[in-house]
Design an enzyme around this catalytic site. Structure first.
Site, mmCIF file in Angstrom:
data_model
loop_
_atom_site.group_PDB
_atom_site.id
_atom_site.type_symbol
_atom_site.label_atom_id
_atom_site.label_comp_id
_atom_site.label_asym_id
_atom_site.label_seq_id
_atom_site.Cartn_x
_atom_site.Cartn_y
_atom_site.Cartn_z
ATOM 1 N N SER A 15 0.797 -1.235 0.000
ATOM 2 C CA SER A 15 0.000 0.000 0.000
ATOM 3 C C SER A 15 0.825 1.279 0.000
ATOM 4 O O SER A 15 0.253 2.368 -0.113
ATOM 5 C CB SER A 15 -0.946 0.016 1.200
ATOM 6 O OG SER A 15 -2.032 -0.858 0.975
ATOM 7 N N LYS A 23 0.144 3.794 -2.634
ATOM 8 C CA LYS A 23 -0.869 4.854 -2.552
ATOM 9 C C LYS A 23 -0.272 6.257 -2.426
ATOM 10 O O LYS A 23 -1.001 7.244 -2.568
ATOM 11 C CB LYS A 23 -1.826 4.584 -1.392
ATOM 12 C CG LYS A 23 -2.664 3.317 -1.553
ATOM 13 C CD LYS A 23 -3.690 3.182 -0.428
ATOM 14 C CE LYS A 23 -4.546 1.934 -0.562
ATOM 15 N NZ LYS A 23 -3.883 0.716 -0.059
ATOM 16 N N SER A 67 -5.504 3.252 5.045
ATOM 17 C CA SER A 67 -5.067 2.637 3.786
ATOM 18 C C SER A 67 -6.223 2.007 3.016
ATOM 19 O O SER A 67 -6.103 0.904 2.457
ATOM 20 C CB SER A 67 -3.987 1.585 4.054
ATOM 21 O OG SER A 67 -3.287 1.268 2.876
ATOM 22 N N LYS A 121 3.100 6.678 4.873
ATOM 23 C CA LYS A 121 2.273 5.570 4.382
ATOM 24 C C LYS A 121 2.894 4.221 4.707
ATOM 25 O O LYS A 121 4.078 3.997 4.475
ATOM 26 C CB LYS A 121 2.084 5.688 2.858
ATOM 27 C CG LYS A 121 1.026 4.751 2.310
ATOM 28 C CD LYS A 121 -0.365 5.169 2.736
ATOM 29 C CE LYS A 121 -1.367 4.041 2.626
ATOM 30 N NZ LYS A 121 -1.212 2.977 3.650
#
Length: 373
Positions: A52, A55, A112, A216
């Site tokens: 993730s 992202k 997320s 992130k």
């Protein structure tokens, strides 16, 4: 040649004397945001699954769409069947449910949410496939040579890879040019849907590490535990990237080690001339002088122990010939440490000075003659 010598000296300045740091992860990188200087690297170009952390690019393109006027934080997005089918980490969007861009950004940054990431992608580009094309195009523009994106979420897909170095590049682009993202990436706990949906940040550094600003997390069975962690102290923001960490606690420990190493050993210095720069005479100019100003490169990253012992020398041209264009080079400000050049910053014309016309020259001669009488 001079620029190469200056770069070499700058590298030596940043690589001698600082205490070593180690991380358990097989691939990692530490970068300073303002200058883009790499302070630590370990197999940083190895192509690995980012999970993730992908992202970050989704967030970057969304923020660029907001800044470009295509979207606003208040724009309402309707969830498609495709977005709702993502699985993995999500907020369980229902088909045709509407949330604002702001709420979807919050869901992506804090928990997320794959469904919200795809909904944002569809809103920006019309479809996830079209958005992925933009992701790869933007990656190429940023110099992310190790990267191929296959989706907007980071869910496992053959060939979806990047590197610690490339993650740092896109992380830097996001936090450098879109600092508003912090309003989401620094959230520890929050809610959506009028308090019905509870959110707790997957990045525990946001709560437990001083100065944490984001950014992130990511994990899958094949990617293991990944992280792009950002933090700011004393005006300096660092980016620590961890890939394929063995466990979730280990990735946070590795990132914290890198960030603490950076803050303990390095500092940003804004270079300004120690004395006012004198105006330079302009030969045959419409005005007598031109004012030099400092060009780009005035932010310097140095070891803390050396930051207070930098020396400056200024070299300016004796004169400039008209016409002088805005930004013409007029000299150099050299920063050195112990007699070695650290960097050379151009001194540029801060204004235009056109060449004097025949009429202006005649008036000057007449004025001079009158004064002589």
């Amino acid at each position: 040649m001079k620029r190469g010598i200056a770069l070499l000296c700058a590298v030596l300045l940043l690589t001698t004397g600082a205490k070593a740091v180690e991380v358990a992860a097989p691939s990692a990188l530490l970068m300073e945001k303002e200058t883009g200087t790499v302070l630590f690297a370990k197999d940083e170009h190895k192509r690995l699954e980012p999970a993730s952390v992908t992202k970050i690019m989704t967030l970057l393109l969304t923020m660029e769409a907001i800044d470009g006027g295509q979207l606003s934080y208040d724009t309402m997005i309707t969830a498609s069947a495709h977005a709702c089918s993502m699985g993995g980490s999500q907020i369980w969007l229902k088909e045709n449910e509407q949330l604002s861009v702001s709420d979807m950004l919050k869901a992506v940054c804090v928990v997320s949410a794959n469904d919200c990431a795809v909904a944002l992608a569809e809103s920006v580009a019309g479809s996830e496939d079209a958005f992925v094309e933009r992701m790869n195009r933007r990656a190429a523009e940023l110099g992310m040579k190790d990267t191929t994106f296959k989706n907007a979420t980071g869910l496992p897909e053959e060939g979806h890879v990047t590197s610690a170095y490339d993650i740092a590049l896109m992380s830097r682009e996001l936090i450098l040019h879109h600092p508003d993202i912090r309003q989401y990436t620094t959230i520890w706990m929050d809610t959506l849907r009028n308090g019905e949906s509870q959110l707790v940040n997957t990045n525990r550094l946001v709560r437990f590490y001083e100065g944490a600003t984001g950014l992130k997390t990511g994990s899958t069975d094949s990617a293991l535990y990944c992280l792009s962690a950002t933090a700011e102290r004393d005006g300096m923001e660092l980016i620590a990237v961890i890939m394929k960490g063995a466990t979730s606690p280990q990735r946070f420990e590795d990132a914290q080690s890198l960030l603490s190493y950076g803050f303990a050993n390095y500092a940003l210095r804004k270079i300004v001339p120690e004395m006012a720069l004198p105006p330079i005479p302009v030969e045959l100019g419409a005005q007598a002088t031109v004012q030099p100003v400092l060009g780009e490169g005035g932010t310097l990253l140095v070891e803390k122990e050396k930051a207070g012992n930098l020396e400056q020398t200024v070299r300016l041209e004796e004169s400039a010939a008209a016409p002088v264009a805005l930004g013409d080079r007029l000299g150099t400000l050299t920063v050195s440490f112990g007699g070695e050049i650290v960097t050379e910053i151009p001194l540029l014309a801060g204004e235009e000075v056109p060449r004097v016309t025949y009429g202006q020259m005649l008036l000057r001669l007449l004025r001079t003659a009158c004064l002589a009488e």
